[in-house]
Design a protein around this motif. Structure first.
Motif, short mmCIF file in Angstrom:
data_model
loop_
_atom_site.label_atom_id
_atom_site.label_comp_id
_atom_site.label_asym_id
_atom_site.label_seq_id
_atom_site.Cartn_x
_atom_site.Cartn_y
_atom_site.Cartn_z
N HIS A 124 -39.73 -10.13 34.67
CA HIS A 124 -38.96 -8.98 34.18
C HIS A 124 -38.73 -9.03 32.67
N ASP B 176 -37.30 -6.79 24.39
CA ASP B 176 -36.84 -6.50 25.75
C ASP B 176 -38.06 -6.39 26.66
N GLU C 59 -32.96 5.59 31.89
CA GLU C 59 -31.79 6.25 32.48
C GLU C 59 -31.24 7.32 31.54
P1 ADQ Z 1 -31.46 -6.38 31.61
O1 ADQ Z 1 -31.64 -7.25 30.42
O2 ADQ Z 1 -30.19 -6.53 32.34
O3 ADQ Z 1 -32.67 -6.51 32.63
P2 ADQ Z 1 -31.78 -3.36 31.26
O4 ADQ Z 1 -33.09 -3.00 31.82
O5 ADQ Z 1 -31.50 -2.70 29.95
O6 ADQ Z 1 -31.60 -4.87 30.97
O7 ADQ Z 1 -30.57 -2.93 32.22
C1 ADQ Z 1 -30.54 -3.16 33.56
C2 ADQ Z 1 -29.43 -2.32 34.22
O8 ADQ Z 1 -28.14 -2.70 33.77
C3 ADQ Z 1 -29.57 -0.83 33.95
O9 ADQ Z 1 -29.70 -0.18 35.19
C4 ADQ Z 1 -28.29 -0.45 33.23
O10 ADQ Z 1 -27.76 0.78 33.65
C5 ADQ Z 1 -27.32 -1.55 33.58
N1 ADQ Z 1 -26.36 -1.78 32.47
C6 ADQ Z 1 -26.59 -2.30 31.26
N2 ADQ Z 1 -25.46 -2.33 30.52
C7 ADQ Z 1 -24.48 -1.79 31.26
C8 ADQ Z 1 -23.08 -1.54 31.05
N3 ADQ Z 1 -22.46 -1.83 29.90
N4 ADQ Z 1 -22.39 -0.96 32.06
C9 ADQ Z 1 -23.01 -0.65 33.22
N5 ADQ Z 1 -24.31 -0.87 33.47
C10 ADQ Z 1 -25.05 -1.44 32.52
C11 ADQ Z 1 -33.92 -7.25 32.73
C12 ADQ Z 1 -34.82 -7.19 31.49
C13 ADQ Z 1 -35.13 -5.75 31.12
C14 ADQ Z 1 -35.77 -5.03 32.32
C15 ADQ Z 1 -34.93 -5.24 33.58
C16 ADQ Z 1 -35.65 -4.71 34.83
O11 ADQ Z 1 -34.18 -7.86 30.39
O12 ADQ Z 1 -36.02 -5.69 30.01
O13 ADQ Z 1 -35.85 -3.65 32.05
O14 ADQ Z 1 -34.66 -6.62 33.81
O15 ADQ Z 1 -36.92 -5.26 34.97
#
Ligand code: ADQ
Length: 457
Positions: free
Chosen positions: A155, A363, A371
């Motif tokens: 991921h 990332d 989203e």
């Molecule tokens: P993450 O680093 O966690 O995931 P991201 O893909 O941006 O990053 O977010 C994942 C989820 O967390 C999203 O559905 C988002 O809505 C939620 N989220 C983030 N901040 C939030 C907040 N403050 N309040 C509520 N919800 C929040 C890892 C990798 C990413 C990759 C994902 C999926 O780092 O690059 O996109 O896995 O593969």
């Protein structure tokens, strides 16, 4: 049809509200095959009680979890996974804490997971392992005699081989990936880095058709970018909570143009650079004073890992200085909120933003970008300002792409977003939506599983 077995660090009940898009997508695939989801329970227990598998039914899906001892959790999760692999895989070799990174603990937990999972497996299961916590899991399963098809999806990004080589165990890690039948990456760049590593560091060879040869083993490697569940997210946007959030934002900030940032509080997300770019916007384009407000929500994350402690203080300092230098009695330029927003409110928050700021330094994908786009009104959409260093930038080329290290350039792009004519906003949004719909999370799961099942390979 083979049964699907998903293995990930954490297991979520796909039926629970707020489980998130990934849980929904995997839940779908698991549901169709009456599948099993295996992983850590999220709990730590006394060493002696830690290893019993707890099995729970969630509709047609079986959830099987194990607790970890506090020492294993520290070594495997906080240590090696999040203090070594996470920083280096995000190109931040200077942030890796090799002292805290206990490779023995990482191996021990992967071996333990394999031992506990093996008795639950059937001969024709299809096993799908997720993320950097579990890189050696297939090798451990193979050592126990498992011959099932096993796939792996990373991921997070995979850095160039010159950076990967900073991890003392890099060869062991990459060799462990060869025990899988298929390895999936978020972007073509990550997939190229993997091929490049095998060629340059392991004397490997590209055999064509996604196949790579190294250490006498062949593995298939593909870029399969993850998406969101567009319909599920848009349905959430029509719900009462999202509508109420949008309404209250519009009332509170009636006279303002809102810039929205939503992230986990993580050094990979480029938050200090983003705040500096906003400051620069107010300096270079003073017409935005009293008009533009940045709402930055940052969810608490991994607070037990050393490198995360300073970033909150740094951000509060940066935001406080902007508010002190530019704020007026009736205008606070930045609101920094250290909190997780309830998932059902997110679409309302995103929709309130005339600009969505997604500017990570690196990332894997970044689902917030997707989203944000899915939440917009197609007739009057906001503009996505997206880092070229997010995996999402390979797909979302109709966003305004920025280099987040270039503070002035990012400020210029924000200004361009704020001034973009309606017709251009609508066209860009429509193009982004086409991509989101074609490559949604269901496409992602199907694409990966079809490739894994492909007998011709
Ligand atoms: P993450 O680093 O966690 O995931 P991201 O893909 O941006 O990053 O977010 C994942 C989820 O967390 C999203 O559905 C988002 O809505 C939620 N989220 C983030 N901040 C939030 C907040 N403050 N309040 C509520 N919800 C929040 C890892 C990798 C990413 C990759 C994902 C999926 O780092 O690059 O996109 O896995 O593969």
């Amino acid at each position: 049809m083979s049964r699907l077995v998903v293995v990930s660090n954490r297991v979520a009940d796909p039926r629970k509200p707020g489980a998130g898009g990934l849980a929904v997508a995997l839940g779908d695939a698991l549901h169709t095959s009456g599948g099993l989801w295996f992983g850590w329970s999220g709990r730590t227990a006394e060493a002696s009680a830690a290893q019993a598998v707890q099995v729970q039914r969630a509709g047609d899906v079986t959830l099987a979890t194990i607790d970890l001892s506090a020492a294993d959790h520290r070594a495997y999760y906080l240590g090696y996974s999040n203090s070594v692999l996470w920083p280096v895989f995000h190109y931040r070799i200077n942030l890796a804490d090799h002292e805290a990174g206990d490779i023995e603990g990482y191996r021990r937990v992967n071996r333990l997971m394999a031992q506990e999972l093996r008795p639950l497996l059937r001969a024709d299961d299809l096993v799908w392992v997720h993320d950097y916590h579990l890189i050696p899991l297939a090798a451990e399963l193979r050592a126990l005699g498992c011959a099932q098809r096993i796939g792996f999806f990373l991921h997070i990004p995979l850095p160039p081989h010159t950076l990967l080589a900073a991890i003392p165990q890099h060869a062991w890690l990459m060799r462990s990936l060869m025990a899988y039948d298929l390895v999936g990456f978020q972007s073509r760049t990550d997939r190229e880095h993997f091929a490049d590593y095998l060629l340059r560091e392991a004397g490997g060879q590209a055999l064509g058709d996604d196949r790579l040869l190294a250490w006498g083993r062949t593995v298939r490697a593909r870029a399969v970018p993850i998406g969101i569940d567009v319909d599920e997210f848009q349905a959430l946007g029509r719900g009462a909570d999202a509508r109420e959030t949008l309404q209250s934002m519009r009332e509170t900030y009636a006279a303002r143009r809102l810039l929205i940032g939503v992230d986990r509080l993580d050094y990979s997300k480029g938050l200090p650079q983003r705040i500096r770019a906003f400051r620069r916007l107010l300096e270079a384009y003073p017409e935005n004073r009293r008009r533009a407000t940045l709402i930055q929500v940052a969810a608490p994350s991994r607070e037990d890992v050393g490198a995360y402690a300073d970033i909150r203080r740094e951000l509060e300092g940066l935001c406080g200085a902007i508010n002190g230098d530019f704020g007026e009695l009736d205008w606070m330029p930045v609101r920094f909120i250290h909190r997780t927003v309830a998932r059902k409110r997110l679409p309302g928050l995103y929709r309130a933003g005339a600009v969505g700021l997604v500017t990570p330094l690196r990332d894997g994908m970044n689902l917030v970008a997707k989203e944000y786009v899915a939440s917009q009104d197609p007739a009057d959409p906001g503009v996505l300002v997206l880092s070229r260093f997010a995996g999402a930038a390979e797909q979302l080329t109709d966003a305004l792409l920025v280099n987040p290290y270039d503070i002035a350039g990012t400020a210029d792009a924000i200004q361009q977003a704020l001034q973009m004519p309606l017709q251009e906003r609508v066209m860009r949004h429509a193009a982004l939506m086409r991509n989101l719909r074609t490559h949604d999370v269901h496409w992602w799961a199907r694409e990966f599983l079809h490739a894994l099942m492909d007998r011709a390979s």
